[in-house]
Design an enzyme around this catalytic site. Structure first.
Site, PDB file in Angstrom:
ATOM      1  N   THR A  35       0.869  -1.177   0.000  1.00  0.00           N
ATOM      2  CA  THR A  35       0.000   0.000   0.000  1.00  0.00           C
ATOM      3  C   THR A  35       0.904   1.225   0.000  1.00  0.00           C
ATOM      4  O   THR A  35       1.651   1.445   0.952  1.00  0.00           O
ATOM      5  CB  THR A  35      -0.910   0.010   1.230  1.00  0.00           C
ATOM      6  OG1 THR A  35      -1.700  -1.191   1.239  1.00  0.00           O
ATOM      7  CG2 THR A  35      -1.842   1.218   1.201  1.00  0.00           C
ATOM      8  N   LYS A  77      -7.733   0.633  -2.219  1.00  0.00           N
ATOM      9  CA  LYS A  77      -7.112   0.085  -1.004  1.00  0.00           C
ATOM     10  C   LYS A  77      -7.066   1.131   0.101  1.00  0.00           C
ATOM     11  O   LYS A  77      -7.283   0.817   1.288  1.00  0.00           O
ATOM     12  CB  LYS A  77      -5.704  -0.411  -1.314  1.00  0.00           C
ATOM     13  CG  LYS A  77      -4.952  -0.955  -0.088  1.00  0.00           C
ATOM     14  CD  LYS A  77      -5.683  -2.125   0.560  1.00  0.00           C
ATOM     15  CE  LYS A  77      -5.037  -2.564   1.893  1.00  0.00           C
ATOM     16  NZ  LYS A  77      -3.691  -3.104   1.734  1.00  0.00           N
TER      17      LYS A  77
END
Length: 314
Positions: free
Chosen positions: A105, A180
């Site tokens: 991420t 995300k």
């Protein structure tokens, strides 16, 4: 090019950054029949993977040269920038036809930069952040949100199914990361409210098993509540793959995304404050269940400690 795979029907695979999440992915790839070359900044992380059958090329460049597809699960935006775009990095070693996918991420804008840099050498990139934790990586149940061109997504899908039960093609490069980050906003919010629920269960002397059964049976149910409530009530704060400190940088990226979108959050400031207070109390490396220590006699005083991010986190 020396291939790592001895099976001519499977592509040669490289993997960068086999940490808590990545090691499970590598083991799933090996179980699926792929021969995988792995690299990590900490060579000690490679030992169990090599024992399981992975190869260990000496450098990132060696991994890239010997692989058709290179997957990564690196630490954060700074490490990813250095590994992909820094001197001697991936962008300098990539060749036409190679595919790269990064599971970490990180900053969606950086994903676009990497994609452009790789395209100059004829290679393609996908941002493919995952959700489901280390256990999901081992059991093949991860959900992956993918930002990539359609043909790149189709080419990556077979190998990603080795450890993902669900692949969601969101759109172009960077879009998987944006989804995300929305996911992480929800995770962070659920984690804080689950900590508050656990604090109420403890302070009212309610049997944690009874509370868990009741709360998970209706609309209050969530993955965070399911994981955190029993652990928080038992005082079990061992890192289960997602640590409190590990979400601090991610929450900063969430704040950037919201600012860029012009969305004013009423929750993100207090959420970041709760995580920051837990870090200040020494729980950076503990699981999200340790957020319960923010509340009650052993937690910080109510007020400014939980009101928003500290100055150095703005």
């Amino acid at each position: 090019m020396e291939r790592l795979s001895t099976n001519p029907t499977l592509p040669a695979v490289g993997f960068l950054g086999p940490g808590a999440m990545g090691s499970g992915m590598v083991l799933s790839l090996l179980e699926a029949g792929y021969h995988v070359g792995v690299w990590a900044r900490d060579p000690l992380k490679l030992r169990p993977l090599v024992e399981a059958g992975a190869a260990a090329p000496a450098s990132v460049q060696d991994v890239v040269r010997s692989s058709d597809i290179v997957l990564g699960c690196l630490l954060d935006s700074a490490v990813i920038r250095a590994v992909y775009l820094g001197p001697g990095g991936i962008a300098e070693s990539a060749r036409p036809g190679q595919l790269f996918a990064e599971h970490a991420t990180f900053d969606p804008g950086l994903a676009v930069e990497i994609s452009h840099a790789l395209a100059e050498n004829g290679a393609a990139f996908a941002d493919a952040p995952v959700s489901g934790g280390p256990r999901g990586a081992l059991e093949g149940t991860l959900v992956t949100m993918i930002g990539a061109d359609g043909p790149v997504f189709e080419s990556l899908a077979p190998i990603l199914h080795s450890y993902c039960s669900r692949l969601v093609h969101v759109g172009g490069v960077g879009s998987g990361l944006k989804v995300k980050l929305i996911n992480q906003l929800l995770v962070s919010a659920h984690a804080v409210v689950a900590a508050e629920a656990a604090a109420l269960v403890r302070s009212n002397g309610i049997d944690p098993e009874v509370a868990h059964s009741a709360l998970m049976g209706g609309w209050a149910a969530s993955a965070m509540l399911d994981m955190q409530l029993p652990a928080a009530c038992a005082g079990d704060f061992d890192d289960g793959g997602a640590s409190i400190g590990g979400l601090i940088e991610v929450q900063r990226l969430v704040a950037n995304l919201m600012n860029e979108a012009g969305v004013d959050s009423t929750l993100l400031g207090p959420i970041r404050g709760a995580f920051g207070a837990a870090v200040d109390a020494g729980h950076a490396g503990h699981s999200l269940a340790a957020l319960v220590t923010n509340y009650g006699a052993n937690g910080p005083a109510a007020g400014s400690a939980l009101s928003g991010p500290r100055e150095d986190e703005q």
